[in-house]
Design a protein around this motif. Structure first.
Motif, PDB file in Angstrom:
ATOM      1  N   UNK A 211       1.004  -1.110  -0.006  1.00 20.53           N
ATOM      2  CA  UNK A 211       0.021  -0.064   0.084  1.00 20.53           C
ATOM      3  C   UNK A 211       0.923   1.357   0.065  1.00 20.53           C
ATOM      4  N   UNK A 212       0.455   2.372  -0.780  1.00 25.52           N
ATOM      5  CA  UNK A 212       1.124   3.506  -0.593  1.00 25.52           C
ATOM      6  C   UNK A 212       0.684   4.446   0.559  1.00 25.52           C
ATOM      7  N   UNK A 213       1.481   4.845   1.346  1.00 27.52           N
ATOM      8  CA  UNK A 213       1.182   5.760   2.588  1.00 27.52           C
ATOM      9  C   UNK A 213       0.608   6.610   2.131  1.00 27.52           C
ATOM     10  N   UNK A 214      -0.455   7.310   2.810  1.00 31.05           N
ATOM     11  CA  UNK A 214      -1.563   8.434   2.666  1.00 31.05           C
ATOM     12  C   UNK A 214      -2.313   8.398   1.565  1.00 31.05           C
ATOM     13  N   UNK A 215      -2.572   7.230   1.083  1.00 30.59           N
ATOM     14  CA  UNK A 215      -3.395   6.987  -0.119  1.00 30.59           C
ATOM     15  C   UNK A 215      -4.376   5.542   0.180  1.00 30.59           C
ATOM     16  N   UNK A 216      -5.248   5.282  -0.771  1.00 32.72           N
ATOM     17  CA  UNK A 216      -6.225   4.164  -0.644  1.00 32.72           C
ATOM     18  C   UNK A 216      -5.500   3.245  -1.756  1.00 32.72           C
ATOM     19  N   UNK A 217      -4.377   3.552  -2.227  1.00 34.87           N
ATOM     20  CA  UNK A 217      -3.907   2.621  -3.394  1.00 34.87           C
ATOM     21  C   UNK A 217      -3.218   1.492  -2.724  1.00 34.87           C
ATOM     22  N   UNK A 218      -3.680   0.307  -3.389  1.00 31.13           N
ATOM     23  CA  UNK A 218      -3.072  -0.804  -2.801  1.00 31.13           C
ATOM     24  C   UNK A 218      -3.075  -2.175  -3.687  1.00 31.13           C
ATOM     25  N   UNK A 219      -2.488  -2.806  -3.481  1.00 26.54           N
ATOM     26  CA  UNK A 219      -2.441  -4.188  -4.252  1.00 26.54           C
ATOM     27  C   UNK A 219      -1.969  -5.325  -3.607  1.00 26.54           C
ATOM     28  N   UNK A 220      -2.458  -6.532  -3.888  1.00 26.15           N
ATOM     29  CA  UNK A 220      -1.739  -7.780  -3.424  1.00 26.15           C
ATOM     30  C   UNK A 220      -1.403  -8.961  -4.643  1.00 26.15           C
ATOM     31  N   UNK A 221      -0.496  -9.611  -4.077  1.00 24.95           N
ATOM     32  CA  UNK A 221       0.041 -10.706  -5.237  1.00 24.95           C
ATOM     33  C   UNK A 221       1.143 -10.842  -4.794  1.00 24.95           C
TER      34      UNK A 221
END
Length: 407
Positions: A211-221
């Motif tokens: 996840x990118x700190x300070x955002x809702x941007x996240x991904x898993x894999x």
């Protein structure tokens, strides 16, 4: 008989040219280099990731950080199933890998290249190499395409020039009156020059969360640690969805990593407490838990300020909490990016509100079409950019050879 020009001999350009020739139009591809289908040849490590086994369009469009709503209307007309059918009907069988990516059974991109070249030859598509477009004029219902030493005239024009790292690469499109979104990189890996984690290069995790700190941007894999930082599908997908934000941050940000996607802090606390009570005399550093690679576990233990000789019964509450923190939310400072292998994907391109998603025709000029990455469309890694190329190329070619009512 209509004369159709196609600028660009890539995947979208070839597919557009092939379909534009189906009503006996005279079709000419203009390519600025001396080679065609160069990106197809090198993609997927030379295997060519043709498409992705996302057979429902509602699922397919979720893999496009930019252009999803536009493509929703396009994929109705040419879907993943249509791509598979097109290649297999030309004796190129495709296979699905465990992660959904689709490759030719031959594991050789030449299978795809040869199928496209053979079809273009059958349709008598002409190719003019070393034709670098300087300017396009629209005059008397004709498109006049200028290069340094020559010019050609067409009734219809399909632009398939791909992405460009600089907006100047879109000059001739802007001169026709189209707006272009500023091109910025997409699909890249993260540089972490000041992080000791780079010493663990080669370690991979099958299902991490980033996840990118300070955002809702996240991904898993899958996540891979490299000698320059972080890579793998989770990072590449995150870079695609986070491309504009990361660009604005000058590629300086903090990433939070959870080494197991499904983990919760409570689960970690419970499992560590249980292991401590059952194996009090075991060395913490020498007994990796949660299926983590030994080198990564040792690094996390050291980062948690736990001595190499510490036994589980001697761990303090503070050390345990630090270990949980490093397992659940390991913070890495990103400083810069690196292009992923031979992949070159940009966010940006011709603004989609100026293009008809069902025909790829310009809403500003009749007979002008766009296909592929020249549009403000980009997908994550996994065959999605090629699928967009096949779909938009098909639609542009199919509609470019249709006569207008007054013709």
């Amino acid at each position: 008989m209509l004369e159709v020009g196609v600028i660009g001999a890539g995947a979208a350009g070839y597919f557009a040219a092939i379909h534009a020739s189906e009503r006996n139009s005279i079709v000419t591809i203009l390519e600025k280099t001396s080679k065609s289908l160069a990106k197809v040849k090198i993609s997927g490590g030379g295997r060519c990731n043709v498409t992705h086994a996302a057979f429902e369009n509602s699922q397919l469009i979720k893999n496009y950080p930019r252009g999803d709503k536009f493509l929703k209307k396009s994929f109705i007309h040419f879907s993943v199933k249509d791509t598979i059918s097109w290649f297999e009907s030309r004796n190129v069988k495709l296979k699905v890998e465990s992660d959904g990516r689709m490759f030719p059974v031959s594991n050789d991109s030449e299978s795809i290249v040869q199928a496209l070249e053979k079809e273009a030859n059958l349709k008598q598509v002409k190719i003019q190499y070393n034709f670098s477009v300087d300017k396009i004029e629209y005059r008397d219902k004709k498109y006049i395409v200028h290069a340094k030493q020559s010019k050609l005239e067409f009734d219809r024009l399909i632009v398939c020039t791909g992405g460009s790292p600089k907006i100047s690469g879109f000059n001739f499109i802007q001169e026709l009156g189209h707006q272009v979104s500023e091109p910025i990189p997409s699909l890249f890996t993260f540089n972490t020059p000041k992080e000791p984690i780079r010493e663990l290069m080669g370690i991979s995790l099958s299902d991490a969360y980033i996840k990118l700190e300070g955002t809702k941007l996240a991904y898993q894999g899958p996540l891979l640690i490299t000698h320059w930082g972080l890579s793998g599908p989770a990072v590449l997908k995150l870079s695609a969805f986070g491309a504009p934000w990361l660009y604005d941050q000058a590629y300086k940000a903090n990433a939070h990593i959870r080494w197991g996607n499904e983990w919760t802090e409570q689960d970690l606390q419970t499992n560590l407490g249980k292991f401590k009570s059952e194996h009090p005399k075991k060395k913490i550093k020498s007994n990796p838990l949660f299926g983590l690679p030994a080198r990564l576990w040792e690094h996390l233990v050291e980062k948690s300020e736990i001595d190499s000789d510490n036994l589980w019964h001697s761990i303090s509450k503070k050390q345990l909490n630090r270990l949980i923190q490093n397992l659940f939310c390991y913070i890495v400072a990103i400083e810069g990016k690196t292009t992923f292998k031979e992949e070159f994907v940009t966010a940006g391109g011709v603004k989609l509100e100026e293009v008809n998603p069902e025909t790829m025709e310009s809403k500003l000029l009749p007979g002008l079409f766009f296909a592929g990455e020249v549009l403000d469309i980009d997908g994550i890694t996994g065959g999605f950019n090629f699928q967009a190329a096949w779909t938009t190329g098909y639609l542009a070619g199919k509609h470019a050879n249709q006569p207008n009512n007054n013709e």
